[in-house]
Design a protein around this motif. Structure first.
Motif, PDB file in Angstrom:
ATOM      1  N   LEU A  64       0.834  -1.209   0.000  1.00 12.15           N
ATOM      2  CA  LEU A  64       0.000   0.000   0.000  1.00 12.15           C
ATOM      3  C   LEU A  64       0.870   1.261   0.000  1.00 12.15           C
ATOM      4  CD1 LEU A  64      -2.790  -1.098   2.539  1.00 12.15           C
ATOM      5  CD2 LEU A  64      -2.954  -1.002   0.043  1.00 12.15           C
ATOM      6  N   THR A 119      -4.482  -1.522  -4.373  1.00 16.40           N
ATOM      7  CA  THR A 119      -5.370  -0.881  -3.392  1.00 16.40           C
ATOM      8  C   THR A 119      -5.779  -1.927  -2.357  1.00 16.40           C
ATOM      9  OG1 THR A 119      -7.319  -1.497  -4.628  1.00 16.40           O
ATOM     10  CG2 THR A 119      -6.326   0.641  -5.163  1.00 16.40           C
ATOM     11  N   ASP A 130       2.061   1.992  -3.307  1.00 14.68           N
ATOM     12  CA  ASP A 130       0.970   2.160  -4.250  1.00 14.68           C
ATOM     13  C   ASP A 130       0.982   1.101  -5.367  1.00 14.68           C
ATOM     14  OD1 ASP A 130      -1.295   3.420  -5.080  1.00 14.68           O
ATOM     15  OD2 ASP A 130      -0.250   4.846  -6.392  1.00 14.68           O
TER      16      ASP A 130
END
Ligand code: TPP
Ligand code: MG
Length: 445
Positions: free
Chosen positions: A380, A386, A383
């Motif tokens: 996370l 999600t 990135d």
């Protein structure tokens, strides 16, 4: 050896008779294995048959490539392209502590693909053990069953640092290590339920998973006994001038045994490429480490042999340590890696795991150190996916596990003729008589 067992005429049904024969055969197999392995016959076999080994290695590589595809391809569930070349640098949670050696760097490079793979593979292992727990409770798995949930990062990190030509040998907590070597869920559940589809044809059960084509040598029920065998494997690797090493795994309880020190002494004398991996989950059955070990600094227990203490809940720390250890043992002989880890389940399915430790201790480790959650946070933070995408992967994992369980249930029990196959000694004779003769006699040469 003669076994002569008297059976009262009307107390044994055919099923019970078959079960008795199975139990006796299992005992004989264990006895044969122990005797022969202890004499290092296995090693001699490998040394005497170099061509066999070469053939089986080539075969093994083909097989393991095929079976590694069984693990879910996590990237297929993502809506973005993941780079295999972009590098990400991660820091280990804790520093390494060395004994007689300079510890490796705490910065490790990884790729988005590797991070996703760590997440998915650990999710599969976790789910597999939870499914095994329910199967055990519904009596579809019988006998001993020791679960690995909590300890997944040790297998995942180790596999990321080594090849399938490096050997691994462990104790009875072996399901996830088998999956890490490229074993399938079906083979695992099949074995757990004693079915033909199992990796040991349903004859080994929970404690005896093997995958010779990926150099996974079990799966052993006698505490610590696998470590001298691991040194035998390392001896063969050195003798054959291979650039491969052996990871011999044992627990904190086993670390107090004499045979560990004897094996370490020989490995050090002969500079064997043996990595002694102490999985310190802090309990041997219900006994806390401080009650059984005068010095619970297991990485220092080798005295003259170097050691490294590693955060075993951090897959990247494990990867870095195993890479370091492999290079070390190929040049200098053995090293001890103490993996500081934790098992969420009790010792085995017959242990609720809550009488000798508090519930707070278990939930504290889950919150602070869980190996899967650590990777989730890294994904996370970078990135790469999600939260929803990660949840979808976990849903897919659940489905895959449920499907494998369903398939394993469909697989039949091994044929009765299997009672006399896979025994170590070739052509050993067995005679057995049914209940009608009031006697069961088994003759070994
Ligand atoms: C030689 C021997 N002694 C005792 C046992 C019973 N036993 C099974 S597991 C175990 C505890 C081992 O603990 P540890 O080495 O820390 O491994 P863990 O179960 O924590 O993975 C014991 C005493 C055994 N199987 N073999
Ligand atoms: Mg232990």
């Amino acid at each position: 050896m003669d076994l002569n067992i008297q059976i009262p005429s009307n107390c044994l049904s055919t099923t019970k008779l078959v079960m008795t024969i199975k139990a006796i055969t299992k005992l004989m197999i264990i006895r044969q294995f122990t005797l022969h392995f202890n004499k290092l016959h296995f090693l001699i076999y490998r040394l005497q048959k170099p061509n066999n080994l070469l053939r089986s290695t080539t075969f093994s590589m083909a097989l393991s490539r095929r079976s590694s595809g069984i693990l879910l391809n996590s990237t297929s569930l993502l809506h973005r392209h993941l780079s295999t070349t972009t590098t990400i640098t991660v820091e280990t949670n804790l520093p390494f502590t060395g004994h007689n050696c300079e510890p490796p760097s705490t910065s490790i490079t990884t790729t988005p693909t590797e991070l996703m793979k760590f997440f998915t593979d650990m999710a599969i292992m976790r789910r597999m053990e939870i499914a095994a727990d329910s199967l055990y409770k519904s009596k579809l798995i019988r006998g001993f069953c020791h679960l690995y949930d909590g300890q997944e990062a040790v297998s995942i990190g180790m596999e990321a640092a080594i090849t399938k030509n490096d050997c691994i040998i462990t104790a009875y907590r072996d399901h996830c290590l088998y999956i890490g070597r490229g074993g399938t869920l079906l083979e695992s559940f099949g074995e757990l339920m004693g079915r033909k589809a199992g990796c040991s044809n349903g004859k080994g059960g929970s404690m005896h998973f093997y995958k010779k084509d990926a150099c996974f040598y079990g799966g052993h029920g006698i505490v610590g006994a696998q470590v001298p065998l691991g040194c035998g494997l390392a001896f063969a690797q050195k003798y054959r001038k291979e650039e491969y090493v052996t990871f011999a795994m044992y627990g904190d309880g086993a670390a107090n045994q004499g045979q560990i020190f004897e094996a370490l002494n020989m490995a050090a004398l002969w500079d064997l490429p043996a990595v002694f991996v102490c999985e310190n989950n802090h309990y041997g059955m219900g006994t806390a480490e401080w009650k059984s070990a005068k010095s619970p600094a297991y990485y220092k227990r080798g005295d003259y042999v170097p050691g490294l203490k590693v955060d075993g809940m951090d897959a990247f720390a494990v990867k870095q340590a195993c890479k370091f250890a492999k290079e070390h043992v190929l040049k200098n002989g053995p090293i001890i890696l103490e993996m500081d880890t934790y098992r969420y389940h009790g010792h085995s399915m017959s242990d609720p795991g809550s009488t000798y430790r508090t519930r707070d201790e278990i939930s504290g480790i889950r919150q602070e150190r869980d190996p899967i959650e650590r990777i989730r946070k890294l994904i996370l933070a970078n990135d790469l996916a999600t939260e929803k995408e990660l949840k979808d992967i976990e849903k897919q994992v659940r489905k895959d596990v449920d499907e494998a369980v369903a398939q394993a249930k469909e697989s039949p029990m091994p044929d009765e003729s299997e009672l006399f196959t896979n025994v170590y000694r070739k052509g050993f004779g067995v005679e057995s008589y049914g209940a009608d003769k009031k006697e069961l006699r088994t003759t070994l040469p």
